[in-house]
Write a protein that holds these residues in place. Sequence first.
Motif, PDB file in Angstrom:
ATOM      1  N   ASP A 196       3.935  -6.404 -13.124  1.00  0.00           N
ATOM      2  CA  ASP A 196       3.312  -6.447 -12.882  1.00  0.00           C
ATOM      3  C   ASP A 196       2.988  -6.111 -11.548  1.00  0.00           C
ATOM      4  O   ASP A 196       2.147  -5.248 -10.371  1.00  0.00           O
ATOM      5  N   LEU A 197       3.496  -6.887 -11.216  1.00  0.00           N
ATOM      6  CA  LEU A 197       4.362  -6.653  -9.226  1.00  0.00           C
ATOM      7  C   LEU A 197       4.297  -5.307  -8.813  1.00  0.00           C
ATOM      8  O   LEU A 197       3.829  -4.380  -8.431  1.00  0.00           O
ATOM      9  N   GLY A 198       5.019  -4.328  -9.412  1.00  0.00           N
ATOM     10  CA  GLY A 198       5.358  -2.704  -9.073  1.00  0.00           C
ATOM     11  C   GLY A 198       4.426  -1.940  -9.371  1.00  0.00           C
ATOM     12  O   GLY A 198       4.289  -1.294  -8.505  1.00  0.00           O
ATOM     13  N   ILE A 199       3.165  -2.072 -10.618  1.00  0.00           N
ATOM     14  CA  ILE A 199       1.705  -1.489 -10.768  1.00  0.00           C
ATOM     15  C   ILE A 199       1.125  -1.988  -9.722  1.00  0.00           C
ATOM     16  O   ILE A 199       0.423  -1.271  -9.620  1.00  0.00           O
ATOM     17  N   CYS A 200       1.157  -3.186  -9.481  1.00  0.00           N
ATOM     18  CA  CYS A 200      -0.403  -3.650  -8.501  1.00  0.00           C
ATOM     19  C   CYS A 200       0.449  -2.668  -6.914  1.00  0.00           C
ATOM     20  O   CYS A 200      -0.465  -2.217  -6.169  1.00  0.00           O
ATOM     21  N   VAL A 248      -0.119  -8.288  -0.435  1.00  0.00           N
ATOM     22  CA  VAL A 248      -0.856  -8.732  -1.305  1.00  0.00           C
ATOM     23  C   VAL A 248      -0.728  -9.089  -2.471  1.00  0.00           C
ATOM     24  O   VAL A 248      -1.091 -10.168  -3.419  1.00  0.00           O
ATOM     25  N   CYS A 249       0.248  -8.049  -2.998  1.00  0.00           N
ATOM     26  CA  CYS A 249       0.661  -8.287  -4.472  1.00  0.00           C
ATOM     27  C   CYS A 249       1.579  -9.699  -4.679  1.00  0.00           C
ATOM     28  O   CYS A 249       1.404  -9.982  -5.904  1.00  0.00           O
ATOM     29  N   VAL A 299      -1.940  -7.481 -11.189  1.00  0.00           N
ATOM     30  CA  VAL A 299      -2.459  -5.981 -11.510  1.00  0.00           C
ATOM     31  C   VAL A 299      -3.846  -6.234 -10.651  1.00  0.00           C
ATOM     32  O   VAL A 299      -5.498  -5.110 -11.176  1.00  0.00           O
ATOM     33  N   GLU A 300      -5.033  -7.691 -11.561  1.00  0.00           N
ATOM     34  CA  GLU A 300      -6.441  -7.591 -11.193  1.00  0.00           C
ATOM     35  C   GLU A 300      -6.790  -7.262  -9.647  1.00  0.00           C
ATOM     36  O   GLU A 300      -7.201  -6.521  -9.402  1.00  0.00           O
TER      37      GLU A 300
END
Length: 223
Positions: free
Chosen positions: A79-83, A100-101, A108-109
């Motif tokens: 999720d961190l990478g996607i963000c 931020v992430c 992700v949100e």
Amino acid sequence: MSISKMMQSKITRSLITSTVIGTLIALASPVKAGVLDDVFIRPGVDEADFGACARDLTRGKVEAQIAADACAKAIRPKDLGICVDRITRNEVSAEDALSVCRQVRRPVEASTCVVDIRRRAPQTALVNVLNGCRQSLLPARFSNCVVDLSRDLKLTTEQSISACISASDITRDLQPTVLPGATNTSPVTLPAPVTPSPAQPSPGGSTPAPPATTPGTVTPQRF
């Protein structure tokens, strides 16, 4: 054609149709595409995929040593990478995106929040967008609040961000239920229950009166 073959054919067509429609939706709606990432972009990748995190951070121009530290410490590296990947695609520096992430519970949100406001209200100062999405506990809901209030109430995005953040900080207190005497440290003396004794006929034919009790004392129960 047998019934089993007909059912298999219908199921196959349904799966193909759903996949095509989902892909078109993802391509047509960049903001909503995040919801479909797990299905269409990285199928089968679990939350603890450190490799996916490292690749996404590298794609976002995060330095290798910083990316290694961030992915290793993340609860959900994927999720961190996607963000980070999503936010940096919207002309945000790798340092700001990673900041931020790493500070939100729903990365992700948070990326959806940043992308949504940047796309629908591009005149908003970037620092306000990043701070708002980082501070909100429900970033996707927050971005909807900001965009909708700005559009329907003709507010500046900064005014909407302030209103939506303030609303999320309101404590919804409930009236406490206080039992009588709960704050009193001294013992509470309750009226003593009176247990009637069986009536015994007296020689004179009259019923004797029950024994008198002193107020504040407890009469033992008979079981």
